[in-house]
Scaffold this active site. Sequence first.
Site, mmCIF file in Angstrom:
data_model
loop_
_atom_site.group_PDB
_atom_site.id
_atom_site.type_symbol
_atom_site.label_atom_id
_atom_site.label_comp_id
_atom_site.label_asym_id
_atom_site.label_seq_id
_atom_site.Cartn_x
_atom_site.Cartn_y
_atom_site.Cartn_z
ATOM 1 N N CYS A 20 0.827 -1.203 0.000
ATOM 2 C CA CYS A 20 0.000 0.000 0.000
ATOM 3 C C CYS A 20 0.859 1.250 0.000
ATOM 4 O O CYS A 20 2.072 1.202 0.097
ATOM 5 C CB CYS A 20 -0.919 0.011 1.226
ATOM 6 S SG CYS A 20 -0.048 0.380 2.749
ATOM 7 N N CYS A 53 3.223 1.716 2.927
ATOM 8 C CA CYS A 53 4.489 0.978 2.842
ATOM 9 C C CYS A 53 5.516 1.794 2.055
ATOM 10 O O CYS A 53 6.683 1.890 2.433
ATOM 11 C CB CYS A 53 4.307 -0.353 2.095
ATOM 12 S SG CYS A 53 3.085 -1.440 2.791
ATOM 13 N N ASP A 83 -4.532 -27.361 -1.760
ATOM 14 C CA ASP A 83 -3.426 -27.772 -0.927
ATOM 15 C C ASP A 83 -3.921 -27.647 0.514
ATOM 16 O O ASP A 83 -4.883 -26.953 0.785
ATOM 17 C CB ASP A 83 -2.236 -26.829 -1.193
ATOM 18 C CG ASP A 83 -1.167 -26.951 -0.133
ATOM 19 O OD1 ASP A 83 -0.819 -25.922 0.461
ATOM 20 O OD2 ASP A 83 -0.701 -28.084 0.101
ATOM 21 N N ASP A 108 -0.162 -22.772 -1.796
ATOM 22 C CA ASP A 108 0.687 -21.668 -1.386
ATOM 23 C C ASP A 108 2.164 -22.011 -1.250
ATOM 24 O O ASP A 108 2.991 -21.116 -1.154
ATOM 25 C CB ASP A 108 0.209 -21.103 -0.045
ATOM 26 C CG ASP A 108 0.520 -22.051 1.103
ATOM 27 O OD1 ASP A 108 0.845 -21.576 2.197
ATOM 28 O OD2 ASP A 108 0.445 -23.278 0.888
ATOM 29 N N ASP A 150 3.793 -26.581 -4.271
ATOM 30 C CA ASP A 150 2.592 -26.462 -5.106
ATOM 31 C C ASP A 150 2.900 -25.777 -6.429
ATOM 32 O O ASP A 150 2.056 -25.751 -7.318
ATOM 33 C CB ASP A 150 1.523 -25.618 -4.394
ATOM 34 C CG ASP A 150 1.079 -26.257 -3.103
ATOM 35 O OD1 ASP A 150 1.034 -25.554 -2.084
ATOM 36 O OD2 ASP A 150 0.794 -27.471 -3.134
#
Lengths: 736, 60
Positions: A50, A53, A456, A632, A636
């Site tokens: 954002c 940041c 997952d 994640d 994967d």
Amino acid sequence: MTDLALPSDLGCPSRLAPPSRDEESGDLSAFVQKGAGEQSLLLSIRGAKCGGCLVKIEHALLALPGVTSARLNLSTSKLKVSWRGQLSTAKITSTLTELGYGVSAFCEDRTERSAKQEERSLLIAMGVAGFAVANIMLLSVSVWGGYGEMGEGTRTSLHALSGLIALPVLLFSGRHFFKSAWSVLKNGHANMDVPISLALGLAFSVSVWETANGGAHAYFDASVMLLFFLLIGRFLDARLRRMAHAAAHDLAALQNRSVTRINASGIAEAVRSADIKEGDQIVLAAGERAAVDIKITRGTSSIDESIVSGESEPRSAHPGDVLYAGSVNLTQQMQGSAMGASSDSLLADISDMLNAGEQKRARYRKIADKAVSLYIPFVHSAAALTLIGWLLSGASVRDAVLVAVATLIITCPCALALAAPVAQVVASGRLLRNGVYLRSGDALERLAETDHIVFDKTGTLTLGEPVLVSETSNELHEAAKLARASRHPLSRALVLAAGPGQIAQDVTEYPGLGLEAHIDGLRVRLGSADWVGVGAADASPGLALWFQIGEGAPVQFRFEDQVRPEAACVLGNLQASGYALEMLSGDRAKAAQHVAATLSISDWRAGVSPQDKTARLEALQQQGKRTLMVGDGLNDAGALSQAHASLAPGGAIDVSQSASDAVYSGGLDSIPVILAVAKRARLVMRQNFALAAGYNLIAVPIAVTGNVTPLIAAIAMSTSSLIVTLNALRINLKEV
Amino acid sequence: MEIIIYLIPIAVFLGIASLGAFVWSVNSGQYEDLDGAAFRILGDDDKPISDVRKSSPQSR
């Protein structure tokens, strides 16, 4: 998920991404570029999402001595820092990690640079075409406004001026189309650029001829307007595609870590992980993520392999064990020999799987491609037949050519070129407002087609981190005093439950066993069942820590990787909508079975390796299922790339985020939203193509009967593009 | 109406000048990060950066 172990002003102020755990990024001095009196460093930042940041990071870096500029690109999370004088890279990276962001070095690769160049040149070509449209329209409106009253001399000079503006613009902005059409024609094929180039070239030539002969109609405005709209479509397409490119690139960023190697003279030096060869002696510090596969030669520690295997429990590593690239060394420094270059590691295998998946995606036949293949022969035959028809009915060559060119211009695909890109841009903006980052435009069509969802377990269906489930007690606060000294996931979970507090003095960590300290003269231990002397019979399975003060009775703390609260509801809705659900986990069978039972998933597998996940997805696809993979971890990534469409949660490792079609923040609730928007976008794209076809059905008769003047052509082109764009905006309307 | 003989070139010249400015802005990378540029102007310059280790955790 609130994180009490870290102060809450770390990381993204808007909580769009979790704060980064302290991970050693190594000495990045190998990546510094030296310029004229200035040094600069390109970094890849994790967790900056954002505006807050951006301000935090830039201001903190500008406050460092010697820094001349610090600029964060929020769209790509790349940071460029420039400084003069002596500033260590360690200071820069520590400033960033103290703020709660992850840092790694960034090297722009060739494909990314050329994609950026292509996008820029398309944008400039679009700007130039826009300039031409505006200025030629200025002149054309004068001609149309003076219809019947304007003298021939004035009209001809205005046409000549239009031609003077149009010529350089057509050559400059149109070169993308001309080059592409030429390269395709040389091989005997035709693509969309062939009728476009034909229309542009013929329109220009005919208009020059007309101007030279003092004729009434010149099509300069129509030709540059056609060019402008087509370039808008191309530019939007290129921009969306550049965002999608990153899969192999972010994997390279993971490999861009600095590795500490002991060279021949026994001195530890920092080198790029790409420079590691088989047999090099590597030092892996506590908290550091391995960049190559290592065979341990010295030291014992606990390692976290969760992103590689999905295994939620850390295991202890001893000399002789293999540590795979991507695992994190938790407790103590270890030394080992590299088992291969980083290109031979597990990371590289996963990278190959990603590339294979990307190539498969590139061959996917989008709706747009199908429309184009029908369109080309239609346009050419319409124009040719018009020419022949008029000649046969006795018109002069001049009239016949004019009508044929007008037909070619008006059938040219402004609406067709915009149909898909505008829908994709609107849908991706809509998803962004729901916290979903769509990685490529054509992902929408693939997401809409899926019928079989594979999940997952760790981190996707579950929260991904162990949570204390046994009763809190006084012992909890005592145990937390030891736990705060450790990076072990179970210790972190204990501290999370206990809240802020003191750390005991002189805590020693014994890898694989536990923590020990002396408080008030008593020996206090926190660790595995063996560590506190509990027999195997009493020890319950699953994640647990035992705590013992002195010789007192050991107390057990049980942890569970809990299922996400919204998971049951979301999965129920998906099943009700007709999707088949499946779970693949790299974790133990017991843990997987518990989750599958809680969520009523009947089809599940445990202990699945990264290669097995990819193989399972391939098998499903051969059965004709269109799979959606949600995962994640690094394990994967291959499956995410192989599936028909894929999603990754915001907490996923960078590689998996790049391998997926969209990244969602804010839990599993986003998945039904993504699928609904994708279906709506696909519907709108089909409608747009239908509208483009409908426009042609109206336009072609008008053109063939010789009624198309430049004014009509301009109106027709703008209207069709406008209708297609407005239709695409409907994606924003209905509540999902 | 002879005035258009120099009004049109002036108009075209203005167009070319703005086109030049546009090309410069694209080449200097101003279109790379539209979101970041929008946020950067909202940054507060007068507040000191908080030292994260000293400040107590605030509830959100």
